[in-house]
Design a protein around this motif. Structure first.
Motif, PDB file in Angstrom:
ATOM      1  N   THR A   1       2.983   2.893  -2.099  1.00  0.00           N
ATOM      2  CA  THR A   1       2.930   3.826  -3.217  1.00  0.00           C
ATOM      3  C   THR A   1       1.562   4.478  -3.321  1.00  0.00           C
ATOM      4  N   HIS A   2       0.523   3.718  -3.070  1.00  0.00           N
ATOM      5  CA  HIS A   2      -0.825   4.273  -3.104  1.00  0.00           C
ATOM      6  C   HIS A   2      -0.973   5.371  -2.059  1.00  0.00           C
ATOM      7  N   GLN A   3      -0.468   5.125  -0.864  1.00  0.00           N
ATOM      8  CA  GLN A   3      -0.519   6.143   0.191  1.00  0.00           C
ATOM      9  C   GLN A   3       0.292   7.380  -0.200  1.00  0.00           C
TER      10      GLN A   3
ATOM     11  N   PRO B   1      -4.683  -0.150 -10.630  1.00  0.00           N
ATOM     12  CA  PRO B   1      -4.614  -1.128  -9.533  1.00  0.00           C
ATOM     13  C   PRO B   1      -3.461  -2.105  -9.650  1.00  0.00           C
TER      14      PRO B   1
ATOM     15  N   LEU C   1      -8.342   7.550  -5.040  1.00  0.00           N
ATOM     16  CA  LEU C   1      -7.507   8.389  -5.902  1.00  0.00           C
ATOM     17  C   LEU C   1      -8.379   9.352  -6.713  1.00  0.00           C
TER      18      LEU C   1
ATOM     19  N   PHE D   1      -0.486  -0.450  -8.226  1.00  0.00           N
ATOM     20  CA  PHE D   1      -0.653  -0.163  -6.800  1.00  0.00           C
ATOM     21  C   PHE D   1      -0.468  -1.404  -5.938  1.00  0.00           C
ATOM     22  N   TRP D   2      -1.005  -2.556  -6.398  1.00  0.00           N
ATOM     23  CA  TRP D   2      -1.106  -3.703  -5.487  1.00  0.00           C
ATOM     24  C   TRP D   2      -0.561  -5.026  -6.028  1.00  0.00           C
TER      25      TRP D   2
ATOM     26  N   ASP E   1       0.805  -1.220   0.000  1.00  0.00           N
ATOM     27  CA  ASP E   1       0.000   0.000   0.000  1.00  0.00           C
ATOM     28  C   ASP E   1       0.839   1.272   0.000  1.00  0.00           C
TER      29      ASP E   1
ATOM     30  N   ASP F   1      -8.598   4.150  -8.469  1.00  0.00           N
ATOM     31  CA  ASP F   1      -9.604   3.627  -7.554  1.00  0.00           C
ATOM     32  C   ASP F   1     -10.385   4.807  -6.971  1.00  0.00           C
TER      33      ASP F   1
END
Length: 480
Positions: free
Chosen positions: A316-318, A418, A344, A421-422, A314, A341
């Motif tokens: 990079t998403h954060q 996504p 974002l 991100f994951w 998580d 998502d």
């Protein structure tokens, strides 16, 4: 088979997989997408879920990563204090991002780096060749795609020359992304010359039952003698010889050449990936002079951000969300694949409401029809809110970059979707340096010159069929 038995099996599949999906507690969009698929196509949905529904990496890989964390904790503790960027040297917007990454990864921002932004592939490859030809000790290269042809082959010749001089040369490439390269005579020649070539995340008919096959190594890293490093969006390809029949034009990429303490962080990341794949002794590898502390040679503060399925999934998403919320006046993003998502999307919409000028630069054509439709399903919401969306017409724009107020830069391998991100193993540089931010922003604005703006009125005239395809693809966006 009696109808009652068919109904019973049908119900068991739906109920069993529904419970499994719900209990995994993933983002709501991902959960709903899987439930829709399982209810609509129970047998096919169940098979797909077994193959790609959960992020299984394999017990051996997980065990190796756990063992490596001890060594990397020791490495971090030994970093010289003067190499670590102090908060007093950063602007106010950078400090929360730096602290976020330190808390999530334990990796500090490193001071005193010199960054050279390179946006012409031929120039980048020639620079890599020149640095390899000066190598004395190690040449480490890690790519998602390595494709034969053109100047890319000259990189291989440079590696052979380096190995002949006694340098230790290692190549790590993704087993699927570089499948053609791994089967080539060129790889056999590299190995015969003493160069280690390893396929990351191998696939196979038996392995598919124990490891998720679409978890891929998407990083692009070059480290020479622990003194010079490269990273960015460029695979080891010559665009004149790569996917010429895809109908998207030549791929357009950017890389950054790094000198200074940040080289050590990228070198450590390469060794992490190498040990996880090969099981080689990390202590012996660390003695090959690839993890020495490079002297400070510039002014840029750089934080290396690895991400991938597992403990850093998580991060990079954060970082992306925090960067968007940190923007005061301007946010410019370039990405080939844009499937945000909900969080974002909300961050981007709220940025425009705060008065931030948000610009998203995308390629006009991409190599995935499903992603193209899913991407465009978000245009109306963004355009209505005031986001400027422009489509690059000079080829497949593959550069992944974000500038925040021209002062903070995120640059690396992460797409805004996504998968990045994951699911994929990625690397991002979070750069706290107004000079580099200005140079990256200037590159983004040059991309914007060869574009066509997306117009909301024209979008509203598209056919009902087009709208249906976009909205259908959007349902499966969390799975792309």
């Amino acid at each position: 088979m009696p109808n009652s038995l068919i109904v019973f099996i049908h119900a068991v599949i739906i109920i069993g997989f529904t419970i499994r999906v719900i209990m995994m507690r993933r983002p709501v969009g991902v959960t709903l997408a899987w439930l829709i698929l399982i209810f609509a196509l129970p047998l096919a949905g169940a098979i797909m879920y077994l193959l790609v529904g959960e992020r299984h990496l394999g017990r051996q890989r997980v065990a190796r990563e756990a063992a490596l964390r001890v060594h990397y904790g020791q490495w971090l503790q030994k970093l010289p204090r003067n190499a670590v960027a102090d908060c007093s040297s950063l602007n106010r917007k950078s400090v929360p991002l730096k602290r976020l990454l330190e808390g999530a990864l334990g990796i500090p921002a490193l001071a005193g780096n010199r960054l050279h932004l390179m946006d012409v592939t031929e120039t980048t490859l020639r620079s890599i060749i020149a640095d390899i030809d000066r190598a004395k000790h190690t040449c480490h290269m890690e790519f998602y795609i390595w494709n034969e042809g053109g100047t890319a082959d000259e990189v291989c010749e440079a590696m052979i020359r380096a190995a002949k001089r006694g340098a230790i040369c290692r190549v790590l490439v993704d087993a699927i992304g570089s499948s053609g390269f791994l089967k080539s005579n060129l790889v056999r020649r590299l190995r015969n010359k003493g160069i280690e070539v390893v396929a990351a995340l191998p696939v196979g008919p038996v392995r598919m039952f124990f490891v998720r096959l679409d978890l891929r190594l998407h990083r692009k890293i070059v480290v020479i003698d622990g003194e010079i490093a490269y990273t960015g969006s460029l695979n080891l390809v010559d665009p004149r010889y790569f996917k010429q029949t895809a109908g998207v034009g030549q791929w357009v990429d950017a890389m950054v050449r790094i000198e200074g303490p940040a080289v050590q962080a990228l070198g450590a990341l390469f060794l992490w990936d190498w040990v996880v794949e090969t099981g080689q002794d990390i202590k012996a590898l660390m003695e090959t002079r690839n993890l020495k502390t490079a002297p400070q040679v510039g002014s840029a503060n750089v934080q290396t951000v690895p991400s991938g399925p597992g403990s850093t999934s998580d991060t990079t998403h954060q970082l992306l969300l925090a960067s968007i919320y940190a923007a005061h006046s301007e946010l410019i993003m370039t990405t080939p694949y844009f499937v945000p998502d909900e969080s974002l999307l909300t961050a981007l919409l709220s940025a425009t409401k705060r008065g931030v000028n948000v610009t998203i630069i995308l390629p006009e054509k991409i190599d995935s029809l499903l992603v193209r439709y899913a991407c465009r399903s978000y245009f109306d919401d963004l355009l209505t809110a005031g986001v400027r969306i422009i489509c690059f017409q000079g080829g497949l724009l593959h550069t992944k970059s974000i500038t925040v107020d021209g002062e903070i830069a995120l640059f690396g391998t992460v797409n805004l979707d996504p998968r990045s991100f994951w699911l994929d193993f990625e690397v991002t540089l979070s750069v706290y340096d107004p000079d580099f931010g200005a140079r990256l922003r200037a590159l983004q604005l040059r991309y914007a010159e060869d574009t066509q703006s997306v117009d909301l009125q024209s979008r509203q005239k598209r056919s009902a069929r087009e709208r249906f395809f976009e909205n259908t693809a959007r349902l499966f966006g969390p799975l792309l």
